[in-house]
Design a protein around this motif. Sequence first.
Motif, mmCIF file in Angstrom:
data_model
loop_
_atom_site.group_PDB
_atom_site.id
_atom_site.type_symbol
_atom_site.label_atom_id
_atom_site.label_comp_id
_atom_site.label_asym_id
_atom_site.label_seq_id
_atom_site.Cartn_x
_atom_site.Cartn_y
_atom_site.Cartn_z
ATOM 1 N N PHE A 54 -9.748 -1.413 -5.808
ATOM 2 C CA PHE A 54 -8.968 -1.898 -4.589
ATOM 3 C C PHE A 54 -8.805 -0.461 -3.718
ATOM 4 O O PHE A 54 -8.803 0.425 -4.390
ATOM 5 C CB PHE A 54 -7.592 -2.523 -4.967
ATOM 6 C CG PHE A 54 -6.724 -1.800 -5.640
ATOM 7 C CD1 PHE A 54 -6.776 -1.581 -6.811
ATOM 8 C CD2 PHE A 54 -5.734 -0.814 -4.841
ATOM 9 C CE1 PHE A 54 -5.716 -0.797 -7.654
ATOM 10 C CE2 PHE A 54 -4.707 -0.124 -5.451
ATOM 11 C CZ PHE A 54 -4.879 -0.181 -6.862
ATOM 12 N N TRP B 247 -1.203 -4.612 -6.638
ATOM 13 C CA TRP B 247 -2.349 -3.555 -6.966
ATOM 14 C C TRP B 247 -2.054 -3.424 -8.585
ATOM 15 O O TRP B 247 -2.970 -3.171 -9.084
ATOM 16 C CB TRP B 247 -2.176 -2.319 -6.285
ATOM 17 C CG TRP B 247 -1.357 -1.378 -6.018
ATOM 18 C CD1 TRP B 247 -0.276 -1.300 -4.965
ATOM 19 C CD2 TRP B 247 -0.634 -0.534 -7.071
ATOM 20 N NE1 TRP B 247 0.740 -0.472 -5.255
ATOM 21 C CE2 TRP B 247 0.623 0.321 -6.514
ATOM 22 C CE3 TRP B 247 -1.094 0.001 -8.403
ATOM 23 C CZ2 TRP B 247 1.294 1.207 -7.218
ATOM 24 C CZ3 TRP B 247 -0.290 1.026 -8.907
ATOM 25 C CH2 TRP B 247 0.642 1.431 -8.332
ATOM 26 N N VAL C 295 -5.900 0.933 -0.404
ATOM 27 C CA VAL C 295 -4.840 0.899 0.180
ATOM 28 C C VAL C 295 -5.002 1.231 1.632
ATOM 29 O O VAL C 295 -5.495 2.461 1.776
ATOM 30 C CB VAL C 295 -3.435 1.072 -0.523
ATOM 31 C CG1 VAL C 295 -3.350 0.325 -1.825
ATOM 32 C CG2 VAL C 295 -3.456 2.633 -0.823
ATOM 33 N N GLY D 96 -1.917 -10.548 -5.805
ATOM 34 C CA GLY D 96 -3.064 -10.027 -6.489
ATOM 35 C C GLY D 96 -3.889 -10.946 -7.421
ATOM 36 O O GLY D 96 -5.270 -10.884 -7.704
#
Length: 166
Positions: free
Chosen positions: A32, A22, A34, A123
């Motif tokens: 993004f 991240w 999580v 990533g």
Amino acid sequence: MPLSVLIVMGSDSDLEQITPAWKVLESLGVDFEVAVASAHRSPDRVMALARTAREKGFGVVLAAAGGAAHLAGVFAAHTTLPVVAVPIVMGTLGGVDALLSAVQMPGGVPIASVGIGGARNAGYFAAAILSATDPELAARLEAFRLEQTSKVGEADARVKSKLGKK
Ligand code: RP5
């Protein structure tokens, strides 16, 4: 609205090892989210996340898990989005088990995988996938690559100067 990345981890004990993923996404301006969801401890939660991921605007999923990890494969069973496994270093086999469970998926429900502990590359890979439909992100990725290349030249000069060589 650009697509974003869903980072799902099998346990909060995976958080430290997935952090480089991240960080990379942040550095490239990629959105993004999580989530913690375990394929064996909370299979219903994994299924619900996977089945709604596309409609929530995710374009790629990073699935971090260790042990004989099946999170990425189970996630992929419930979505046609690209799923990338991030094998976590842990336990007796040090992540080899997690790597093999990802790269040896039987045909029909493919997942990709980065190397063991490969969160940083996960990533960049997620960003590369999204860049196929996001020209601005593609330009940021290209800029990162150019910067990385110029650092190799700088390292070359540093090493030569340290050793007194031209
Ligand atoms: C996997 O088991 C998780 O992804 C984690 O890597 C591993 C150990 O989990 P904990 O026992 O630390 O919760 O499902």
